[in-house]
Enzyme design. Structure first.
Site, short mmCIF file in Angstrom:
data_model
loop_
_atom_site.label_atom_id
_atom_site.label_comp_id
_atom_site.label_asym_id
_atom_site.label_seq_id
_atom_site.Cartn_x
_atom_site.Cartn_y
_atom_site.Cartn_z
N TYR A 171 -17.06 17.92 -13.67
CA TYR A 171 -17.42 16.50 -13.78
C TYR A 171 -18.42 16.13 -12.67
O TYR A 171 -18.23 16.50 -11.51
CB TYR A 171 -16.14 15.65 -13.65
N ASP A 179 -8.05 19.75 -13.07
CA ASP A 179 -8.35 18.42 -13.60
C ASP A 179 -8.06 18.48 -15.10
O ASP A 179 -8.80 19.09 -15.87
CB ASP A 179 -9.82 18.10 -13.31
N ARG A 222 0.85 -1.20 0.00
CA ARG A 222 0.00 0.00 0.00
C ARG A 222 0.88 1.25 0.00
O ARG A 222 0.59 2.23 -0.65
CB ARG A 222 -0.95 0.02 1.21
N LYS A 263 -9.35 7.71 -18.75
CA LYS A 263 -9.72 8.31 -20.03
C LYS A 263 -8.54 8.25 -21.00
O LYS A 263 -8.10 7.18 -21.35
CB LYS A 263 -10.24 9.73 -19.79
#
Ligand SMILES: *Cc1c(COP(=O)(O)O)cnc(C)c1O
Length: 385
Positions: free
Chosen positions: A103, A175, A51, A200
């Site tokens: 978004y 973003d 992690r 994306k």
């Protein structure tokens, strides 16, 4: 490694070197949750538990940071997990200024998750600098923008907003999902944090969910790195491997996305069934000059309003064949969607209409197929209206 090379070379090589044990040219998928220690606390590099750190992820972080021109990259399990890590920089009582057609999932996270912890927000049309300035409060700690926006492809002047945020002591997060690191580098324009949904264009093949944050400031990196580990929304090594494969072709893909999108935007503008085309590369786009100033290309997204509202849009969307009717964007295959019914359905109709997301609006994620085939597909579907 390779930080001094040009963009295309960095896509393929940055962050990666042959595996030290075997010479494997591709960074292996280090599918191990823990690492053996020589003596308590004596570990190789910084690997003790996956992690906290993983070699496949580390190579990807270095690769993406290089592409964005950033000192540091931090991978997360999704674009929304990246956003959450940024909001975790804030405390109860702090305020965020958001662009208005942000978004949907970004809005939902602030409105439904962080609001209950006392982090508030104001939305502003950031193509209007005075309206943006008016949205600040004494408690504003973060400004969060997307440009081009979704689905209206509005262009926000990153350098102007960066100056405004700095003067008010707030961080600016951009973003950069729609623009990609190929076309726009917000850190160079004064932003503090760049975020991407790697799902994306960076992934580009519609087969992985991921998010990344990029920063230059060492202290900011340390705070975000702490959250990456403490909250724990990290990506799997396999997903990091897939994204490393993807970035090797990012520059080539984005170039073709832009070419096809520009052709389609110009074609749509001439069709009698089309009321309005929105593409930042067209001179009739209201912020074309800002786009030309801060982007080196105009992207693969095109939005258009069809005459005849929902019935026309429905007929068109049912008829396309090369374009697939689906949410998401940025993959090699062309997708088309209806924001009012699909991606932006969670916004109330009055607000949707006020923003300009009408029932005749369709959004194209233009892929990298042959442009002639894409245009023929659109022409046939328009004829069905
Ligand atoms: C998809 C998307 C996100 C969210 O990313 P996920 O990887 O789906 O969590 C955030 N911002 C923009 C602009 C997006 O398109």
């Amino acid at each position: 490694m390779h930080h001094n090379k040009r963009f295309a070379t960095r896509c393929i090589h940055a962050g990666q070197s042959p595996d030290p044990t075997t010479g494997a040219i591709m960074t292996p998928v280090y599918q191990s949750s823990t690492y053996v220690q020589e003596s308590p606390g004596v570990i190789k590099e910084d690997y003790d538990y996956a992690r906290s750190s993983n070699p496949t992820r580390k190579a990807l972080e270095a690769n993406l940071a290089s592409l964005e021109g950033a000192r540091h990259g931090l991978m997360f399990a999704s674009g929304l997990a990246s956003l959450a890590a940024c909001i975790h920089l804030l405390s109860s009582g702090d305020h965020v200024v958001l662009c208005d057609d942000v978004y949907g999932g970004t809005f939902r996270q602030l409105d439904k998750v962080f609001k209950q912890f006392g982090v508030t927000y104001t939305r502003a049309d950031m193509t209007d600098l005075a309206a943006t300035e008016a949205a600040f409060t004494a408690k504003t700690k973060l400004v969060w923008i997307e440009t081009p926006t979704n689905p209206l492809l509005k262009i926000i002047d990153i350098a102007a907003i960066a100056q405004m945020a700095k003067a008010r002591g707030a961080l600016l997060g951009v973003d950069n999902t729609f623009a990609t690191p190929v076309l726009q580098n917000p850190l160079a324009l004064g932003a503090d944090i760049v975020s991407h949904s790697c799902t994306k264009y960076i992934g580009g093949h519609s087969d992985v969910i991921g998010g990344v944050l990029m920063v230059n400031d060492d202290d900011l990196e340390a705070r975000l790195r702490f959250t990456q580990n403490a909250v724990g929304a990290v990506p799997a090594p396999w997903d990091c491997f897939l994204l490393l494969r993807s970035t090797k072709t990012l520059h080539v893909r984005v170039e073709r996305h832009c070419q096809n999108a520009a052709r389609i935007a110009d074609f749509l503008a001439e069709q009698p069934q089309v009321e309005r085309v929105i593409y930042p590369g067209r001179e009739d786009h209201p912020q074309h000059a800002i786009a030309a100033k801060q982007m080196s290309g105009f992207g693969g997204m095109v939005t258009a309003t069809l005459k005849g509202g929902l019935p026309a849009a429905r007929a068109f969307l049912e008829r396309v064949q090369v374009f697939s009717l689906a949410e998401s964007l940025g993959g090699v295959e062309s997708l088309i969607e209806h924001p009012a019914i699909m991606t932006h359905a969670s916004i109330d109709k009055p607000l949707r209409e006020a923003l300009g997301i009408s029932d005749g609006l369709v959004r194209f994620s233009v892929g990298i197929e042959d442009g002639e085939d894409l245009i023929a597909d659109i022409a046939e579907a328009l004829a069905a209206i």
